[in-house]
Design a protein around this motif. Structure first.
Motif, PDB file in Angstrom:
ATOM      1  N   GLN A  58      -5.613  14.422   3.307  1.00 53.90           N
ATOM      2  CA  GLN A  58      -5.047  15.453   2.501  1.00 53.90           C
ATOM      3  C   GLN A  58      -4.165  15.155   1.179  1.00 53.90           C
ATOM      4  OE1 GLN A  58      -6.086  15.938   5.456  1.00 53.90           O
ATOM      5  NE2 GLN A  58      -7.297  17.655   5.687  1.00 53.90           N
ATOM      6  N   LEU A  59      -3.486  14.145   1.506  1.00 52.67           N
ATOM      7  CA  LEU A  59      -2.540  13.524   0.597  1.00 52.67           C
ATOM      8  C   LEU A  59      -3.261  12.839  -0.698  1.00 52.67           C
ATOM      9  CD1 LEU A  59       0.343  13.265  -0.013  1.00 52.67           C
ATOM     10  CD2 LEU A  59       0.267  11.241   1.359  1.00 52.67           C
ATOM     11  N   ALA A  60      -4.439  12.468  -0.161  1.00 49.11           N
ATOM     12  CA  ALA A  60      -5.360  11.624  -1.205  1.00 49.11           C
ATOM     13  C   ALA A  60      -5.878  12.839  -2.145  1.00 49.11           C
ATOM     14  CB  ALA A  60      -6.631  11.229  -0.628  1.00 49.11           C
ATOM     15  N   ARG A  61      -6.140  13.957  -1.609  1.00 43.64           N
ATOM     16  CA  ARG A  61      -6.506  15.011  -2.539  1.00 43.64           C
ATOM     17  C   ARG A  61      -5.321  15.613  -3.491  1.00 43.64           C
ATOM     18  NH1 ARG A  61      -9.466  12.646  -0.732  1.00 43.64           N
ATOM     19  NH2 ARG A  61     -10.888  13.057   1.279  1.00 43.64           N
ATOM     20  N   ILE A  62      -4.208  15.626  -2.698  1.00 39.81           N
ATOM     21  CA  ILE A  62      -3.036  16.118  -3.441  1.00 39.81           C
ATOM     22  C   ILE A  62      -2.674  14.948  -4.798  1.00 39.81           C
ATOM     23  CG2 ILE A  62      -0.360  16.445  -3.504  1.00 39.81           C
ATOM     24  CD1 ILE A  62      -1.127  17.504  -0.654  1.00 39.81           C
ATOM     25  N   ALA A  63      -2.959  13.707  -4.494  1.00 39.00           N
ATOM     26  CA  ALA A  63      -2.660  12.634  -5.384  1.00 39.00           C
ATOM     27  C   ALA A  63      -3.728  12.852  -6.710  1.00 39.00           C
ATOM     28  CB  ALA A  63      -2.986  11.120  -4.759  1.00 39.00           C
ATOM     29  N   GLY A  64      -4.865  13.202  -6.065  1.00 38.84           N
ATOM     30  CA  GLY A  64      -5.941  13.545  -7.328  1.00 38.84           C
ATOM     31  C   GLY A  64      -5.331  14.757  -8.324  1.00 38.84           C
ATOM     32  N   GLY A  65      -4.871  15.657  -7.532  1.00 40.40           N
ATOM     33  CA  GLY A  65      -4.246  16.691  -8.385  1.00 40.40           C
ATOM     34  C   GLY A  65      -3.139  16.346  -9.261  1.00 40.40           C
ATOM     35  N   GLY A  66      -2.459  15.339  -8.747  1.00 45.03           N
ATOM     36  CA  GLY A  66      -1.263  14.832  -9.573  1.00 45.03           C
ATOM     37  C   GLY A  66      -1.723  13.765 -10.655  1.00 45.03           C
ATOM     38  N   PHE A  67      -3.048  13.014 -10.435  1.00 46.60           N
ATOM     39  CA  PHE A  67      -3.635  12.447 -11.660  1.00 46.60           C
ATOM     40  C   PHE A  67      -4.123  13.577 -12.432  1.00 46.60           C
ATOM     41  CE2 PHE A  67      -4.190   9.103  -8.504  1.00 46.60           C
ATOM     42  CZ  PHE A  67      -3.601   8.113  -8.957  1.00 46.60           C
ATOM     43  N   ILE A  68      -4.535  14.646 -12.168  1.00 45.22           N
ATOM     44  CA  ILE A  68      -5.260  15.461 -13.277  1.00 45.22           C
ATOM     45  C   ILE A  68      -3.962  16.098 -13.949  1.00 45.22           C
ATOM     46  CG2 ILE A  68      -5.997  17.896 -13.395  1.00 45.22           C
ATOM     47  CD1 ILE A  68      -7.536  17.278 -10.746  1.00 45.22           C
ATOM     48  N   LEU A 109      -6.768   0.516  -4.155  1.00 45.22           N
ATOM     49  CA  LEU A 109      -7.543   0.424  -3.155  1.00 45.22           C
ATOM     50  C   LEU A 109      -6.628   0.175  -1.778  1.00 45.22           C
ATOM     51  CD1 LEU A 109      -9.686  -2.444  -4.117  1.00 45.22           C
ATOM     52  CD2 LEU A 109     -10.504  -0.156  -3.318  1.00 45.22           C
ATOM     53  N   LEU A 110      -5.231  -0.326  -1.678  1.00 39.86           N
ATOM     54  CA  LEU A 110      -4.300  -0.072  -0.339  1.00 39.86           C
ATOM     55  C   LEU A 110      -4.149   1.139  -0.054  1.00 39.86           C
ATOM     56  CD1 LEU A 110      -2.060  -3.220  -1.364  1.00 39.86           C
ATOM     57  CD2 LEU A 110      -3.855  -3.067   0.345  1.00 39.86           C
ATOM     58  N   LEU A 111      -3.688   1.791  -1.292  1.00 43.97           N
ATOM     59  CA  LEU A 111      -3.492   3.472  -0.985  1.00 43.97           C
ATOM     60  C   LEU A 111      -4.420   4.218  -0.271  1.00 43.97           C
ATOM     61  CD1 LEU A 111      -1.618   4.349  -4.231  1.00 43.97           C
ATOM     62  CD2 LEU A 111      -0.560   4.259  -2.073  1.00 43.97           C
ATOM     63  N   ALA A 112      -5.765   4.120  -0.905  1.00 36.57           N
ATOM     64  CA  ALA A 112      -6.896   4.657  -0.141  1.00 36.57           C
ATOM     65  C   ALA A 112      -6.999   4.161   1.282  1.00 36.57           C
ATOM     66  CB  ALA A 112      -8.117   4.455  -1.066  1.00 36.57           C
ATOM     67  N   GLY A 113      -6.791   3.084   1.560  1.00 32.94           N
ATOM     68  CA  GLY A 113      -6.986   2.536   2.924  1.00 32.94           C
ATOM     69  C   GLY A 113      -5.812   3.212   3.862  1.00 32.94           C
ATOM     70  N   GLN A 114      -4.620   3.284   3.328  1.00 35.12           N
ATOM     71  CA  GLN A 114      -3.807   4.124   4.122  1.00 35.12           C
ATOM     72  C   GLN A 114      -3.913   5.525   4.210  1.00 35.12           C
ATOM     73  OE1 GLN A 114      -1.259   2.625   5.857  1.00 35.12           O
ATOM     74  NE2 GLN A 114      -2.536   0.952   5.428  1.00 35.12           N
ATOM     75  N   LEU A 115      -4.270   6.212   2.980  1.00 34.08           N
ATOM     76  CA  LEU A 115      -4.476   7.777   2.949  1.00 34.08           C
ATOM     77  C   LEU A 115      -5.569   7.966   3.661  1.00 34.08           C
ATOM     78  CD1 LEU A 115      -3.487   8.580  -0.628  1.00 34.08           C
ATOM     79  CD2 LEU A 115      -2.146   8.816   1.491  1.00 34.08           C
ATOM     80  N   MET A 166       4.325   0.628   7.640  1.00 36.85           N
ATOM     81  CA  MET A 166       3.396   0.080   6.492  1.00 36.85           C
ATOM     82  C   MET A 166       3.198   0.964   5.296  1.00 36.85           C
ATOM     83  SD  MET A 166       1.197  -2.210   5.341  1.00 36.85           S
ATOM     84  CE  MET A 166      -0.362  -2.390   4.356  1.00 36.85           C
ATOM     85  N   LEU A 167       3.128   2.267   5.716  1.00 42.30           N
ATOM     86  CA  LEU A 167       3.013   3.325   4.761  1.00 42.30           C
ATOM     87  C   LEU A 167       4.530   3.571   4.043  1.00 42.30           C
ATOM     88  CD1 LEU A 167       1.290   5.353   3.517  1.00 42.30           C
ATOM     89  CD2 LEU A 167       2.115   7.033   4.984  1.00 42.30           C
ATOM     90  N   THR A 168       5.402   3.370   4.765  1.00 43.69           N
ATOM     91  CA  THR A 168       6.924   3.304   3.988  1.00 43.69           C
ATOM     92  C   THR A 168       7.117   2.061   2.776  1.00 43.69           C
ATOM     93  OG1 THR A 168       7.984   4.311   5.969  1.00 43.69           O
ATOM     94  CG2 THR A 168       9.170   3.362   4.291  1.00 43.69           C
ATOM     95  N   ARG A 169       6.355   1.122   3.171  1.00 42.17           N
ATOM     96  CA  ARG A 169       6.561  -0.012   2.248  1.00 42.17           C
ATOM     97  C   ARG A 169       5.678  -0.078   1.330  1.00 42.17           C
ATOM     98  NH1 ARG A 169       5.069  -4.942   5.820  1.00 42.17           N
ATOM     99  NH2 ARG A 169       5.122  -3.612   7.834  1.00 42.17           N
ATOM    100  N   LEU A 170       4.415   0.863   1.338  1.00 48.02           N
ATOM    101  CA  LEU A 170       3.720   1.062   0.245  1.00 48.02           C
ATOM    102  C   LEU A 170       4.106   1.925  -0.702  1.00 48.02           C
ATOM    103  CD1 LEU A 170       0.861  -0.114  -0.232  1.00 48.02           C
ATOM    104  CD2 LEU A 170      -0.252   1.713   1.015  1.00 48.02           C
ATOM    105  N   THR A 171       4.893   3.024   0.017  1.00 48.01           N
ATOM    106  CA  THR A 171       5.579   4.227  -0.632  1.00 48.01           C
ATOM    107  C   THR A 171       6.572   3.561  -1.595  1.00 48.01           C
ATOM    108  OG1 THR A 171       4.859   5.660   0.822  1.00 48.01           O
ATOM    109  CG2 THR A 171       6.482   6.500  -0.518  1.00 48.01           C
ATOM    110  N   GLY A 172       7.486   2.601  -0.986  1.00 46.39           N
ATOM    111  CA  GLY A 172       8.558   1.852  -1.858  1.00 46.39           C
ATOM    112  C   GLY A 172       7.914   1.146  -2.911  1.00 46.39           C
ATOM    113  N   ALA A 173       6.893   0.078  -2.779  1.00 40.49           N
ATOM    114  CA  ALA A 173       6.206  -0.577  -3.803  1.00 40.49           C
ATOM    115  C   ALA A 173       5.659   0.458  -4.679  1.00 40.49           C
ATOM    116  CB  ALA A 173       4.967  -1.284  -3.156  1.00 40.49           C
ATOM    117  N   LEU A 174       5.068   1.355  -4.365  1.00 37.74           N
ATOM    118  CA  LEU A 174       4.569   2.355  -5.534  1.00 37.74           C
ATOM    119  C   LEU A 174       5.712   3.135  -6.362  1.00 37.74           C
ATOM    120  CD1 LEU A 174       2.242   3.787  -6.762  1.00 37.74           C
ATOM    121  CD2 LEU A 174       2.164   5.537  -5.163  1.00 37.74           C
TER     122      LEU A 174
END
Length: 192
Positions: free
Chosen positions: A173-183, A161-167, A1-9
């Protein structure tokens, strides 16, 4: 599921790589299509809207609905304001700052009271909605264009929302890293 989500992103980010597409009004105009394209092809808009969904999903509970609904509602009103010729100085700076602040909220795992988080999302949405409305092609139907950008924005919130559910479940911790990416992305947009 995460692989498909990553591919979609990855596919979504690839589609956003053509910044010239973010500005509508070139060639023939279909209000709905242009409205759908604008949030999807402007990296600044797409990042902020995904960030709203990601933050809402990480906060959880009623924020999962309140943050996106508040964002879409305020965005639509600001879009109407822009379509009617109303001014909003500094909209582009506000858009970039919204990405930085949303990134901080995600990176720091902030979970404010529901009303405060929704208010923040509503304020950010004003800048995004104004930009959407101001960039509407002159010969497009305002209603069709607005419907398009509301649908696209809601879809991007859904991606977040889908990313949040997976992360949240698999790699918090990947969610926190993603936050840094947004910054970093917001700072890059601010610096031109």
């Amino acid at each position: 599921m995460l692989t498909r989500l990553t591919g979609a992103l990855a596919s979504l980010v690839t589609m956003m790589a053509a910044p010239a597409l973010a500005h509508t009004g070139v060639g023939s105009v279909d209000g709905l299509v242009h409205g759908l394209q604008h949030p999807l092809t402007g990296l600044d808009h797409a990042l902020a809207m995904i960030a709203v969904g990601l933050w809402a999903g990480l906060v959880g509970g009623r924020a999962r609905i309140a943050y996106p609904v508040t964002f879409v509602s305020a965005m639509a009103l600001a879009g109407l304001w822009a379509m009617s010729g109303g001014p909003l100085p500094g909209a582009e700076v506000g858009i970039a700052f919204s990405i930085v602040i949303l990134g901080l909220a995600i990176a720091l795992n902030l979970a404010p009271p529901l009303a405060a988080g929704a208010l923040a999302c509503g304020i950010f949405a004003i800048f995004h909605g104004f930009a959407h409305g101001a960039e509407m092609p002159e010969d497009a139907s305002g209603v069709s264009y607005a419907i398009g950008f509301v649908i696209a924005t809601s879809a991007l919130h859904g991606v977040g929302l889908l990313l949040a559910g997976q992360l949240a479940v698999r790699m918090p911790q990947l969610a926190r890293i993603a936050g840094g990416g947004f910054i970093l992305a917001g700072v890059a947009i601010l610096s031109g």
